[in-house]
Design a protein around this motif. Structure first.
Motif, mmCIF file in Angstrom:
data_model
loop_
_atom_site.group_PDB
_atom_site.id
_atom_site.type_symbol
_atom_site.label_atom_id
_atom_site.label_comp_id
_atom_site.label_asym_id
_atom_site.label_seq_id
_atom_site.Cartn_x
_atom_site.Cartn_y
_atom_site.Cartn_z
ATOM 1 N N PHE A 119 66.452 -10.620 93.138
ATOM 2 C CA PHE A 119 65.963 -10.667 94.328
ATOM 3 C C PHE A 119 65.611 -9.238 95.202
ATOM 4 O O PHE A 119 65.164 -9.025 96.137
ATOM 5 N N GLU A 120 66.113 -8.306 94.087
ATOM 6 C CA GLU A 120 65.937 -7.066 94.781
ATOM 7 C C GLU A 120 64.520 -6.525 95.079
ATOM 8 O O GLU A 120 64.294 -5.970 96.107
ATOM 9 N N PRO A 121 63.602 -6.939 94.273
ATOM 10 C CA PRO A 121 62.155 -6.468 94.622
ATOM 11 C C PRO A 121 61.854 -7.252 95.999
ATOM 12 O O PRO A 121 60.636 -6.673 96.686
ATOM 13 N N LEU A 122 62.426 -8.089 96.589
ATOM 14 C CA LEU A 122 61.724 -8.855 97.601
ATOM 15 C C LEU A 122 62.437 -8.257 99.017
ATOM 16 O O LEU A 122 61.906 -8.546 100.009
ATOM 17 N N LYS A 123 63.483 -7.274 98.675
ATOM 18 C CA LYS A 123 64.010 -6.903 99.748
ATOM 19 C C LYS A 123 63.058 -6.084 100.965
ATOM 20 O O LYS A 123 63.081 -6.384 102.337
ATOM 21 N N ASN A 124 62.134 -5.264 100.476
ATOM 22 C CA ASN A 124 61.262 -4.699 101.470
ATOM 23 C C ASN A 124 59.933 -5.421 101.224
ATOM 24 O O ASN A 124 58.881 -4.441 101.449
ATOM 25 N N SER A 125 59.739 -6.543 100.974
ATOM 26 C CA SER A 125 58.363 -7.219 100.672
ATOM 27 C C SER A 125 58.283 -8.401 101.454
ATOM 28 O O SER A 125 59.376 -8.934 102.233
ATOM 29 N N ALA A 126 57.054 -8.704 102.025
ATOM 30 C CA ALA A 126 56.988 -10.029 102.749
ATOM 31 C C ALA A 126 56.878 -11.066 101.612
ATOM 32 O O ALA A 126 56.815 -12.248 102.484
ATOM 33 N N SER A 127 56.965 -10.919 100.540
ATOM 34 C CA SER A 127 57.160 -12.285 99.894
ATOM 35 C C SER A 127 58.378 -13.082 99.918
ATOM 36 O O SER A 127 59.508 -12.553 100.094
ATOM 37 N N ILE A 128 58.527 -14.223 99.847
ATOM 38 C CA ILE A 128 59.629 -15.115 100.003
ATOM 39 C C ILE A 128 59.792 -15.859 98.531
ATOM 40 O O ILE A 128 58.826 -15.825 97.803
ATOM 41 N N ALA A 129 60.835 -16.167 98.391
ATOM 42 C CA ALA A 129 61.178 -16.840 97.244
ATOM 43 C C ALA A 129 61.451 -18.359 97.269
ATOM 44 O O ALA A 129 61.927 -18.483 98.408
ATOM 45 N N ARG A 130 61.213 -19.006 96.510
ATOM 46 C CA ARG A 130 61.482 -20.439 96.788
ATOM 47 C C ARG A 130 62.198 -21.169 95.494
ATOM 48 O O ARG A 130 61.418 -20.701 94.496
ATOM 49 N N ILE A 131 63.082 -21.665 95.324
ATOM 50 C CA ILE A 131 63.970 -22.450 94.126
ATOM 51 C C ILE A 131 63.710 -23.821 94.455
ATOM 52 O O ILE A 131 64.078 -24.523 95.303
ATOM 53 N N LEU A 132 63.042 -24.475 93.392
ATOM 54 C CA LEU A 132 62.734 -25.746 93.450
ATOM 55 C C LEU A 132 62.593 -26.836 92.458
ATOM 56 O O LEU A 132 62.644 -25.980 91.163
ATOM 57 N N SER A 133 62.500 -27.914 92.331
ATOM 58 C CA SER A 133 62.932 -28.774 91.216
ATOM 59 C C SER A 133 61.540 -28.885 90.311
ATOM 60 O O SER A 133 60.625 -29.381 91.138
ATOM 61 N N PHE A 134 61.561 -28.692 89.170
ATOM 62 C CA PHE A 134 60.391 -28.790 88.365
ATOM 63 C C PHE A 134 59.907 -30.477 88.269
ATOM 64 O O PHE A 134 58.860 -30.549 87.942
ATOM 65 N N TYR A 135 60.947 -31.284 88.349
ATOM 66 C CA TYR A 135 60.811 -32.603 88.376
ATOM 67 C C TYR A 135 60.405 -33.200 89.783
ATOM 68 O O TYR A 135 59.776 -34.423 89.561
ATOM 69 N N ASN A 136 60.639 -32.622 90.801
ATOM 70 C CA ASN A 136 60.467 -33.066 91.936
ATOM 71 C C ASN A 136 60.103 -31.956 92.855
ATOM 72 O O ASN A 136 60.939 -31.484 93.873
ATOM 73 N N PRO A 137 59.018 -31.250 92.607
ATOM 74 C CA PRO A 137 58.597 -30.105 93.413
ATOM 75 C C PRO A 137 58.363 -30.282 94.933
ATOM 76 O O PRO A 137 58.275 -29.320 95.607
ATOM 77 N N HIS A 138 58.148 -31.417 95.148
ATOM 78 C CA HIS A 138 58.176 -31.799 96.743
ATOM 79 C C HIS A 138 59.345 -32.255 97.525
ATOM 80 O O HIS A 138 59.417 -32.259 98.541
ATOM 81 N N GLY A 139 60.516 -32.165 96.672
ATOM 82 C CA GLY A 139 61.867 -32.473 97.009
ATOM 83 C C GLY A 139 62.459 -31.352 97.707
ATOM 84 O O GLY A 139 61.956 -30.349 97.813
ATOM 85 N N PRO A 140 63.646 -31.327 97.979
ATOM 86 C CA PRO A 140 64.461 -30.555 98.447
ATOM 87 C C PRO A 140 64.438 -28.972 97.835
ATOM 88 O O PRO A 140 64.351 -29.144 96.467
ATOM 89 N N ASN A 141 64.486 -27.920 98.430
ATOM 90 C CA ASN A 141 64.483 -26.650 97.819
ATOM 91 C C ASN A 141 64.996 -25.538 98.822
ATOM 92 O O ASN A 141 65.275 -25.766 99.933
ATOM 93 N N THR A 142 65.217 -24.501 98.202
ATOM 94 C CA THR A 142 65.762 -23.304 98.913
ATOM 95 C C THR A 142 64.718 -22.351 98.992
ATOM 96 O O THR A 142 64.083 -21.669 98.212
ATOM 97 N N VAL A 143 64.919 -21.642 100.195
ATOM 98 C CA VAL A 143 64.023 -20.489 100.490
ATOM 99 C C VAL A 143 64.907 -19.126 100.427
ATOM 100 O O VAL A 143 65.984 -19.251 101.212
ATOM 101 N N VAL A 144 64.465 -18.080 99.897
ATOM 102 C CA VAL A 144 65.318 -16.843 100.065
ATOM 103 C C VAL A 144 64.279 -15.895 100.594
ATOM 104 O O VAL A 144 63.023 -15.829 100.097
ATOM 105 N N HIS A 145 64.475 -15.298 101.881
ATOM 106 C CA HIS A 145 63.662 -14.519 102.627
ATOM 107 C C HIS A 145 64.655 -14.011 103.692
ATOM 108 O O HIS A 145 65.524 -14.597 104.390
#
Ligand code: ASP
Ligand code: MG
Length: 463
Positions: free
Chosen positions: A277-303
């Motif tokens: 997550f270090e490269p995202l510190k000074n960046s506008a990009s957000i990270a999202r962790i999501l299920s490969f099997y249920n990509p529209h299901g619950p997920n976590t945003v890192v921002h």
């Protein structure tokens, strides 16, 4: 299409979800859907499940089982390619795959002859896991009508130093080069598939970024391209607030600050490379962790950072813990005691999970993995006791750690709520994480579970 056609997404498929033709086809479906939504997509892949371990094993046993292990790897990739593609695609890419496998076989043969592997050659051999996977991913995309090309991390612009096995990306060169190599591809409508985990030194040698490094590669590329998002497709529905096999009420965390994600990288059920997550510190990009099997299901945003975030997000219980207490009045006021104890741990290859010492300096408490306790204790016994530096060494195997993660923990009122729950319990140690974004409580295993359950219920879930 919408207005997103200039927007870049980096999507990363991990080794835990890549092991069969269906997996590569599913990944290609995800990419096609995203392209259909108007995104420009960069794909980052890990090696297939278990492949990096096998390649490493080959480099550690160059003479004995290498041939057999190599055969297993070849067979596995040929099968997945054959299961994913029809003719004429299969013929075309089978040739490319065979070329890569031959190159790998030649290198393995060379180390067998020499009976020796240098760290540089080890990284080169290990890099084939990601290369084979990227080749398959890219060919499956082509097969499904997506113009694609695969590149090594080095080709994609990730430049590193030469600390093989744990190479550090060089900035800002990496940023320039990633932009230089990937934007033209995206501009001409090609979906690049980049090998995670791999970089290239200034002298052109293949390097690897450390185990789990594909996550880090994906985040680096996302921040260099100023991507809107980097998506980590994994086998879990985002990051959970606790281990669901212990706490069934655990649920997906909606948002993590970068500091919290860093604290959780190595503790949670879904492990990330510690620098992800270090490269995202000074960046506008957000990270999202999501299920490969249920990509529209619950997920976590890192921002974003902890600023303005008062939450307590997750709790982890680790009962694979030993405590080593190094004691004695001989230590008080003596400069260098802690350094000597630490360097023994370093020599023994023992990872220190937590450390504390009171201001009286009468004891140094080291928190280690259970299997390391006796090892370190006997070294301290043998080396420091005879020299009169320490008086006594004690190992406590009946211990556990509770880690609470959340930006709110830097706030006195939130700390107070945790300490209220801990009140009345025997505590061996209390420690804080990065900028106060976590708190670790060392206690007895039963107590740890009880304390964790209450913190999860009353603070994490209770808000
Ligand atoms: N394949 C590498 C590993 O197993 C990198 C990764 O999967 O992230 O460590
Ligand atoms: Mg991984």
């Amino acid at each position: 299409m919408g207005g997103k056609s200039n927007k870049v997404l980096v999507v990363k498929f991990g080794g835990s979800v890549l092991s069969s033709p269906e997996d590569y086809l599913r990944a290609s479906d995800i990419v096609r859907d995203l392209l259909g939504e108007g995104w420009r997509v960069v794909v980052v892949v890990s090696a297939m499940k278990g492949v990096t371990d096998t390649l490493l094993e080959i480099t550690y046993s160059p003479r004995e089982s290498a041939g057999e292990l190599l055969g297993r790897i070849a067979e596995m990739h040929r099968k997945v390619l054959a299961g994913s593609l029809d003719t004429p695609y299969f013929e075309k890419y089978y040739l490319d795959l065979s070329k890569l496998l031959n190159e790998l076989a030649k290198t393995v043969w060379a180390i067998e002859v020499l009976g020796e592997v240098t760290p540089r050659i080890r990284d080169f051999i290990v890099s084939f896991g990601e290369k084979l996977s990227a080749l398959i991913m890219s060919s499956v995309l082509e097969y499904r009508g997506v113009k694609s090309r695969w590149l090594t991390g080095g080709d994609a612009g990730i430049v590193t130093d030469e600390s093989y096995g744990e190479a550090k990306p060089l900035m800002p060169e990496t940023i320039y080069r990633v932009r230089d190599s990937l934007y033209p591809l995206l501009d001409s409508g090609i979906t690049p598939v980049v090998t995670g985990f791999i970089g290239r030194s200034m002298r052109g040698n293949t390097t690897t970024l450390g185990r789990g490094g594909s996550d880090y590669s994906a985040a680096l590329i996302a921040s260099a391209l100023e991507a809107v998002e980097v998506r980590f497709y994994t086998n879990v529905e985002g990051v959970l607030s606790a281990n669901p096999s212990i706490f069934p009420e655990a649920s997906t965390i909606k948002k993590l600050a970068i500091e919290e994600a860093m604290e959780l990288s190595y503790l949670g059920a879904k492990r990330f490379h510690p620098r992800t997550f270090e490269p995202l510190k000074n960046s506008a990009s957000i990270a999202r962790i999501l299920s490969f099997y249920n990509p529209h299901g619950p997920n976590t945003v890192v921002h974003g950072t902890c600023d303005g975030d008062n939450g307590v997000k997750a709790i982890i219980v680790d009962d694979d813990i030993a405590i080593v207490n190094v004691e004695g009045p001989t230590m008080v006021g003596r400069i260098g005691t802690a350094a000597e104890v630490m360097s023994l741990a370093w020599k023994a290859g023992v990872n220190i999970r937590a450390i504390s010492q009171p201001i009286s300096e009468t004891v140094i408490t080291l928190v280690l993995s259970r299997s390391d306790g006796d090892k370190l204790a006997s070294m301290v016994e043998e080396e420091l006791k005879p020299r009169g530096i320490v008086e006594n060494v004690e190992v406590l195997n009946d211990a556990a750690a509770v880690a609470v993660v959340g930006c709110g923990l830097s706030k006195p009122e939130v700390q107070g709520r945790i300490l209220d729950i801990v009140k009345g319990v025997e505590v061996y140690g209390l420690l804080r994480g990065l900028r106060g974004s976590s708190m670790t409580i060392i206690t007895k295993p039963d107590t740890a579970l009880e304390v964790a359950r209450r913190i999860h219920q009353e603070v994490v879930m209770g808000g």
